[in-house]
Design an enzyme around this catalytic site. Structure first.
Site, mmCIF file in Angstrom:
data_model
loop_
_atom_site.group_PDB
_atom_site.id
_atom_site.type_symbol
_atom_site.label_atom_id
_atom_site.label_comp_id
_atom_site.label_asym_id
_atom_site.label_seq_id
_atom_site.Cartn_x
_atom_site.Cartn_y
_atom_site.Cartn_z
ATOM 1 N N THR A 49 0.837 -1.205 0.000
ATOM 2 C CA THR A 49 0.000 0.000 0.000
ATOM 3 C C THR A 49 0.868 1.249 0.000
ATOM 4 O OG1 THR A 49 -1.796 1.177 1.110
ATOM 5 C CG2 THR A 49 -0.197 0.103 2.543
ATOM 6 N N ASN A 97 -0.896 3.997 0.946
ATOM 7 C CA ASN A 97 -1.795 4.779 1.789
ATOM 8 C C ASN A 97 -1.251 4.764 3.230
ATOM 9 O OD1 ASN A 97 -3.957 5.270 3.656
ATOM 10 N ND2 ASN A 97 -5.368 5.111 1.936
ATOM 11 N N LYS A 149 -3.688 3.506 6.008
ATOM 12 C CA LYS A 149 -3.804 2.035 6.063
ATOM 13 C C LYS A 149 -2.558 1.438 6.682
ATOM 14 C CE LYS A 149 -6.261 1.044 1.702
ATOM 15 N NZ LYS A 149 -6.098 0.352 0.406
ATOM 16 N N ASP A 194 -7.680 -3.769 -0.363
ATOM 17 C CA ASP A 194 -8.506 -2.908 -1.202
ATOM 18 C C ASP A 194 -9.796 -2.663 -0.436
ATOM 19 O OD1 ASP A 194 -8.261 -1.572 -3.866
ATOM 20 O OD2 ASP A 194 -10.291 -2.369 -4.027
ATOM 21 N N GLY A 230 -9.201 9.509 5.114
ATOM 22 C CA GLY A 230 -10.308 9.251 4.181
ATOM 23 C C GLY A 230 -11.660 9.728 4.697
ATOM 24 N N ASP A 284 -13.176 8.842 7.336
ATOM 25 C CA ASP A 284 -13.330 8.663 8.785
ATOM 26 C C ASP A 284 -14.150 9.754 9.477
ATOM 27 O OD1 ASP A 284 -12.037 6.255 8.786
ATOM 28 O OD2 ASP A 284 -10.182 6.983 9.701
ATOM 29 N N LYS A 311 -10.941 2.606 16.786
ATOM 30 C CA LYS A 311 -11.123 2.213 15.384
ATOM 31 C C LYS A 311 -10.280 0.985 15.073
ATOM 32 C CE LYS A 311 -10.536 3.398 10.564
ATOM 33 N NZ LYS A 311 -9.708 4.082 9.566
HETATM 34 P P1 ITT Z 1 -3.435 1.642 -1.854
HETATM 35 O O1 ITT Z 1 -4.143 1.175 -3.116
HETATM 36 O O2 ITT Z 1 -2.042 2.111 -2.090
HETATM 37 O O3 ITT Z 1 -3.564 0.652 -0.742
HETATM 38 P P2 ITT Z 1 -5.614 3.585 -1.797
HETATM 39 O O4 ITT Z 1 -5.965 4.733 -0.880
HETATM 40 O O5 ITT Z 1 -5.586 3.877 -3.288
HETATM 41 O O6 ITT Z 1 -4.216 2.980 -1.309
HETATM 42 P P3 ITT Z 1 -7.890 1.852 -2.167
HETATM 43 O O7 ITT Z 1 -7.760 1.821 -3.643
HETATM 44 O O8 ITT Z 1 -8.216 0.592 -1.437
HETATM 45 O O9 ITT Z 1 -6.580 2.404 -1.473
HETATM 46 O O10 ITT Z 1 -8.967 2.974 -1.815
HETATM 47 C C1 ITT Z 1 -9.547 2.977 -0.585
HETATM 48 C C2 ITT Z 1 -10.145 4.341 -0.311
HETATM 49 O O11 ITT Z 1 -11.305 4.133 0.519
HETATM 50 C C3 ITT Z 1 -9.193 5.198 0.512
HETATM 51 O O12 ITT Z 1 -8.393 6.039 -0.287
HETATM 52 C C4 ITT Z 1 -10.156 5.977 1.396
HETATM 53 O O13 ITT Z 1 -10.656 7.086 0.689
HETATM 54 C C5 ITT Z 1 -11.275 4.987 1.613
HETATM 55 N N1 ITT Z 1 -11.035 4.185 2.828
HETATM 56 C C6 ITT Z 1 -10.629 2.885 2.914
HETATM 57 N N2 ITT Z 1 -10.480 2.505 4.192
HETATM 58 C C7 ITT Z 1 -10.782 3.597 4.932
HETATM 59 C C8 ITT Z 1 -10.806 3.851 6.311
HETATM 60 O O14 ITT Z 1 -10.449 2.943 7.205
HETATM 61 N N3 ITT Z 1 -11.188 5.068 6.715
HETATM 62 C C9 ITT Z 1 -11.535 6.015 5.838
HETATM 63 N N4 ITT Z 1 -11.522 5.876 4.522
HETATM 64 C C10 ITT Z 1 -11.149 4.671 4.052
#
Ligand code: ITT
Length: 191
Positions: A8, A10, A13, A69, A150, A152, A171
């Protein structure tokens, strides 16, 4: 297993995943630490996208790899943004602009039900494992809290009178990601 690559970019995450594994002796290596970019998320399901992310790094490093994801599914929006949660507001989306877009689309709507979904893929010893976590909640009418990332500040899980962003460490034990991670941890302990 003593090493785990987490596929990831992110930081939110990654922080949660690192915290979750802090009680077992495992070295967490992120995609950023490997200076790796991410593959295009061309899948149309969480599973497909998590597989793309996990396979990309596992093929290269052959170290057990975990990918997440996840997305927010809003009932009144027919499940959107779902797998498109990260870029809900377009290519230049930020967490804030995504949240503003969501609030705008739900303005005046009474049905604010939503579900957070997390699909994790672990690849280890050429075997693929999957774990899913889901948490039901409601989308608040305004932002609250400063923790997390995100959506949250807008997501209030059922049974709690506060948003994910107001929960600090709580959380980490009740979220969609925590539910999936508990299953993954059980698998990891057997490997
Ligand atoms: P990676 O692919 O690099 O892991 P990403 O942010 O692009 O990062 P995703 O494609 O899985 O990841 O998109 C998930 C999105 O959903 C993330 O960017 C947030 O906007 C939202 N999200 C997922 N989990 C969350 C959480 O625990 N709290 C708040 N928002 C969340």
């Amino acid at each position: 297993m003593d090493k785990l690559v987490v596929a990831t970019h992110n930081q939110g995450k990654l922080r949660e995943i690192k915290h979750f594994f802090s009680d077992i002796p495992i070295e967490i290596i992120s995609a950023a630490e490997l200076s790796e970019s991410s593959p295009k998320e061309t899948g149309i399901t969480y599973r497909e996208n998590a597989l793309l992310k996990a396979r990309y790094l596992y093929k290269k490093y052959r170290i057990p790899t975990l990918a997440d994801d996840s997305g927010l599914e809003v009932k009144a929006l027919n499940g959107m943004p779902g797998i498109y949660s990260a870029r809900f507001d377009g290519a230049k989306a930020t967490y804030h602009s995504n949240n503003i877009k969501l609030l705008g689309l739900l303005e005046g709507k009474r049905d604010r039900r939503a579900e957070f979904v997390c699909v994790m893929i672990l690849i280890a010893d050429d075997k693929t494992y999957q774990a899913t976590g889901k948490v039901a909640g409601n989308i608040a009418c305004d932002f609250s809290g400063t923790e997390g990332f995100g959506y949250d500040p807008l997501f209030i899980p059922v049974g709690y009178g506060r948003s994910y962003a107001e929960m600090e460490y709580k959380k980490q034990s009740i979220s969609h990601r925590a539910v999936a991670l508990k299953k993954i941890k059980r698998i990891i302990k057997t490997l």
